[in-house]
Motif scaffolding. Structure first.
Motif, short mmCIF file in Angstrom:
data_model
loop_
_atom_site.label_atom_id
_atom_site.label_comp_id
_atom_site.label_asym_id
_atom_site.label_seq_id
_atom_site.Cartn_x
_atom_site.Cartn_y
_atom_site.Cartn_z
N LEU A 169 0.84 -1.21 0.00
CA LEU A 169 0.00 0.00 0.00
C LEU A 169 0.87 1.26 0.00
CD1 LEU A 169 -2.83 -1.00 2.51
CD2 LEU A 169 -3.03 -0.70 0.04
N LYS A 170 1.97 1.19 0.76
CA LYS A 170 2.90 2.34 0.77
C LYS A 170 3.47 2.57 -0.62
CE LYS A 170 4.56 2.54 5.50
NZ LYS A 170 5.74 3.03 6.20
N LYS A 171 3.92 1.50 -1.24
CA LYS A 171 4.53 1.63 -2.57
C LYS A 171 3.54 2.22 -3.57
CE LYS A 171 7.10 -0.60 -6.19
NZ LYS A 171 7.19 -1.81 -7.03
N ALA A 172 2.26 1.82 -3.43
CA ALA A 172 1.23 2.31 -4.34
C ALA A 172 0.78 3.72 -3.99
CB ALA A 172 0.04 1.36 -4.31
N GLY A 173 1.29 4.27 -2.90
CA GLY A 173 0.85 5.59 -2.45
C GLY A 173 -0.59 5.59 -1.98
N ALA A 174 -1.05 4.43 -1.51
CA ALA A 174 -2.45 4.30 -1.12
C ALA A 174 -2.66 4.43 0.38
CB ALA A 174 -2.99 2.95 -1.62
N VAL A 175 -1.57 4.67 1.11
CA VAL A 175 -1.69 4.85 2.56
C VAL A 175 -0.72 5.94 3.02
CG1 VAL A 175 0.05 3.10 3.20
CG2 VAL A 175 -1.83 3.62 4.77
N LYS A 176 -1.14 6.69 4.04
CA LYS A 176 -0.32 7.79 4.52
C LYS A 176 0.49 7.39 5.75
CE LYS A 176 -1.11 12.78 4.52
NZ LYS A 176 -2.18 13.79 4.46
N HIS A 177 -0.17 6.75 6.70
CA HIS A 177 0.47 6.46 7.98
C HIS A 177 0.07 5.06 8.44
CE1 HIS A 177 2.55 7.77 11.61
NE2 HIS A 177 1.57 7.23 12.33
N VAL A 178 1.10 4.25 8.78
CA VAL A 178 0.82 2.89 9.21
C VAL A 178 1.24 2.69 10.66
CG1 VAL A 178 1.22 0.42 8.79
CG2 VAL A 178 1.16 2.01 6.86
N VAL A 179 0.29 2.27 11.48
CA VAL A 179 0.54 2.01 12.89
C VAL A 179 0.56 0.51 13.12
CG1 VAL A 179 -0.34 2.34 15.25
CG2 VAL A 179 -0.62 4.16 13.53
N GLY A 180 1.60 0.04 13.80
CA GLY A 180 1.70 -1.40 14.06
C GLY A 180 1.38 -1.76 15.50
N MET A 181 0.74 -2.91 15.66
CA MET A 181 0.47 -3.47 16.99
C MET A 181 0.79 -4.96 16.93
SD MET A 181 -0.69 -1.98 19.76
CE MET A 181 -1.71 -3.13 20.69
#
Lengths: 290, 290
Positions: free
Chosen positions: B21-33
């Protein structure tokens, strides 16, 4: 240097042997023989062999080495056909996947030439067959098992050993029975497993749709179900006793897993998976180090 | 565009989803749990996620999408933990390998948010696990199965579908039961087979020596026996009924082969191998076309 090498059965195994020896400069002239003229012409075009022989008499005339790379079921008729044309210098060897039956066959069929027969088996293969499948580096870094008999000429063993070393292989020795038992476990049983899994899935009501949902896991698990059916029929028949033993022990392991699944026994399932995973990590040769 | 994506379980599946999703520019911020702080720090270092959340409340606050990428056995506690912190806009989805149990779990645990839960399963995997195993192109050209329920919001389904398309996947829909039956055959059964085969070989008296003679055939057949034991325990327990059916039919196919071998019935062996080989050639997706 092998001046004249005869390859009977110019497929993946025999063709790759010829290509590797040529690349190493360890052979001068390679003569091919086999059942399929089409395959032999292809082998000639691809430079795997230098000449197609018309018959066994001319093929083996003056040969330094004869390599039999056919399925083991064809070896009795081939050995009988070449025996009367061999000279006292020719070394005979093979790439057959089973050894006890091939040795018995050579004893029965080669007569006085049995002393120059060096039973061998390279630990390499692929799911492709025929001359087009031959690869120059198939044996690079792979084990080749030699199974010399008490009467086998030391000179003949040295020649076969040198040829395999020239192919980049590691040469080891085993007794015939031990070879067949080990191979039943690490090679023949995985083929039972892959053929059975693929055969089972093919019986689903819509296998095309079903398998359209498969991914890399299934693909790798059944890769060797693409292997030559004829070759594997011969191997199964030749190594029946050892393979039945492996098959039954595997089927029992499958039932151990089934019982844990039936009881929804998560702890047992986890421990079975962990044991298998650890064994794989410890002992299975990864692709990179091959 | 997904402004805030929460990935719970940043391993092969969740990590690869984030990377794609990051590579596709389809997400801004990713939070991990996740359970392992060490794995989350690694994910942060590798750029798989942008932030490690301290707890579920802050993690899911204001999230557009929550992706649960853990083994299915962990989903009940995770869904219960996030349910009270979700807002009316957040789309929840998963990558679980079974769907009937995950849907039941979401019904039981997500309350009013169940309408925005989109059950999903990407047809991709590997024998590696953890954040380090995440690959940007894992889903490229792969099928992702969506299993929307009658009450599932059309908008939520559209959002999840768009995310998977952005990852390069092909999105298809199945009913939950059909999904579980198909996966039992093409994915879960091959794992039974690989774990059992490896488990059986590990019991030989000298497995190290034995497996030293193995080649590429065995290596590929047991590759998936390297998969996460915990994940597979959960899958087996969740899909018990369908998997038992597949296991029994496979074990029967194995016995068909055993009987032919026992009788030295070469014609039957040949026909079984040919049937399996044909099915593989017709229906198994080769690596190059993936």
């Amino acid at each position: 240097m092998i001046k004249k090498l005869v390859v009977i059965g110019v497929g993946l195994i025999g063709g790759s042997f010829a290509l590797a020896l040529k690349k190493a400069g360890a052979v001068k002239h390679v003569v091919g023989m086999g059942r399929s003229q089409k395959n032999l012409r292809l082998a000639l075009q691809l430079g795997v062999i230098d000449e197609v022989a018309d018959d066994y008499a001319t093929a083996v005339e003056g040969a330094d080495m004869v390599f039999i790379g056919t399925p083991v079921g064809q070896m009795p008729s081939i050995m009988r056909a070449i025996a009367s044309h061999l000279n006292q210098r020719t070394v005979i060897t093979d790439g057959g996947s089973t050894k006890q039956d091939v040795i018995q066959c050579a004893k029965d069929c080669l007569g006085e030439h049995f002393v120059r027969f060096v039973p061998a088996h390279p630990m390499a293969g692929a799911e492709h067959s025929g001359a087009a499948a031959a690869k120059v580096d198939l044996y690079h870094g792979r084990k080749v098992i030699l199974v010399p008999q008490p009467k086998t000429s030391v000179r003949a063993v040295a020649k076969v050993r040198a040829a395999w070393l020239a192919c980049g292989a590691k040469v080891v020795r085993l007794k015939a029975r031990e070879h067949d038992e080990i191979l039943a476990a690490v090679s023949h049983l995985p083929h039972v497993v892959a053929f059975s899994l693929m055969g089972h899935l093919a019986q689903h009501k819509n296998p095309k749709r079903l398998l359209g949902f498969s991914a890399g896991g299934l693909r790798d698990t059944v890769r060797i179900a693409g292997s030559s059916p004829e070759m594997w029929r011969d191997i199964f028949l030749a190594n029946q006793v050892a393979l039945l033993g492996e098959l039954d022990a595997y089927a029992e392991e499958l039932q151990v897993m089934r019982r844990a699944l039936k009881k929804k026994d998560g702890a047992t399932l986890l421990s079975l998976f962990e044991k298998a995973r650890r064994a794989r990590e410890r002992w299975i040769v990864p692709p990179a180090r091959q």
